[in-house]
Design a protein around this motif. Structure first.
Motif, short mmCIF file in Angstrom:
data_model
loop_
_atom_site.label_atom_id
_atom_site.label_comp_id
_atom_site.label_asym_id
_atom_site.label_seq_id
_atom_site.Cartn_x
_atom_site.Cartn_y
_atom_site.Cartn_z
N UNK A 171 1.11 -1.25 0.03
CA UNK A 171 -0.32 0.03 -0.02
C UNK A 171 0.86 1.34 -0.56
N UNK A 172 2.04 1.18 0.96
CA UNK A 172 3.22 2.87 0.89
C UNK A 172 3.47 2.63 -1.11
N UNK B 18 -9.85 3.98 -8.27
CA UNK B 18 -9.90 5.96 -8.42
C UNK B 18 -9.20 6.47 -7.15
N UNK B 19 -8.39 5.45 -6.74
CA UNK B 19 -7.87 5.76 -5.37
C UNK B 19 -8.75 6.40 -3.93
N UNK B 20 -9.60 5.86 -4.00
CA UNK B 20 -11.18 5.91 -3.23
C UNK B 20 -11.14 3.74 -2.73
N UNK B 21 -10.87 3.64 -1.13
CA UNK B 21 -11.27 2.49 -0.62
C UNK B 21 -12.71 1.92 -1.71
N UNK B 22 -12.80 0.02 -1.69
CA UNK B 22 -14.27 0.73 -2.41
C UNK B 22 -14.92 0.22 -1.04
N UNK B 23 -16.01 -0.33 -0.80
CA UNK B 23 -16.91 -0.97 0.87
C UNK B 23 -16.87 -1.91 0.26
N UNK B 24 -17.03 -3.30 0.92
CA UNK B 24 -17.03 -4.43 1.14
C UNK B 24 -18.06 -4.41 0.14
N UNK B 25 -18.50 -5.76 -0.13
CA UNK B 25 -19.59 -6.19 -0.19
C UNK B 25 -20.40 -6.98 0.67
N UNK C 289 -4.20 6.90 -2.64
CA UNK C 289 -5.42 8.15 -2.90
C UNK C 289 -4.23 9.09 -3.69
N UNK C 290 -3.52 8.45 -4.47
CA UNK C 290 -2.15 9.57 -4.87
C UNK C 290 -2.27 9.69 -5.58
N UNK C 291 -2.12 8.21 -6.28
CA UNK C 291 -2.64 7.64 -7.87
C UNK C 291 -3.16 7.40 -8.32
N UNK C 292 -4.62 7.32 -7.98
CA UNK C 292 -6.06 7.75 -8.19
C UNK C 292 -5.90 5.79 -9.28
N UNK C 293 -4.87 4.78 -7.81
CA UNK C 293 -5.19 3.67 -8.12
C UNK C 293 -6.74 2.73 -8.35
#
Length: 96
Positions: free
Chosen positions: A68-69, A89-96, A74-78
């Motif tokens: 993750x480091x 897009x750099x934001x964590x997706x909530x678990x389904x 968040x910085x790379x819009x991964x």
């Protein structure tokens, strides 16, 4: 005009990890990743159902925090799995 050079970020070494090995030994962290042999489409999935296999592998991954480091989602819009979490897009997706 001199040629322009690009610098690469330094490779992670054992000393970058909290579980350090002897000084100077290099760690190819990508080979140590639990997802190294999994399909790239799963690693770079955008939905939880497609990333499930990789997320399970992350639970036992020895370099989860380093991943993750390095990716810095968040910085790379991964888009994909990093550090045991799914990102879009750099934001964590909530678990389904």
């Amino acid at each position: 005009m001199p040629a322009r050079t690009t610098s690469q970020p330094p490779a992670l070494t054992w000393n970058d990890s909290p579980n350090s090995a002897p000084t100077g030994e290099r760690l190819d962290w990508r080979r140590s990743a639990a997802c190294a042999q999994l399909p790239q489409r799963s690693v770079f999935a955008r939905v939880p159902s497609e990333a499930a296999e990789v997320l399970r592998a992350c639970n036992q991954c020895p370099i989860r925090k380093e991943c993750e480091a390095v990716v810095n989602p968040a910085r790379t819009w991964f888009d994909g799995v990093s550090g045991g979490r799914l990102w879009r897009n750099g934001r964590e997706v909530a678990a389904a």
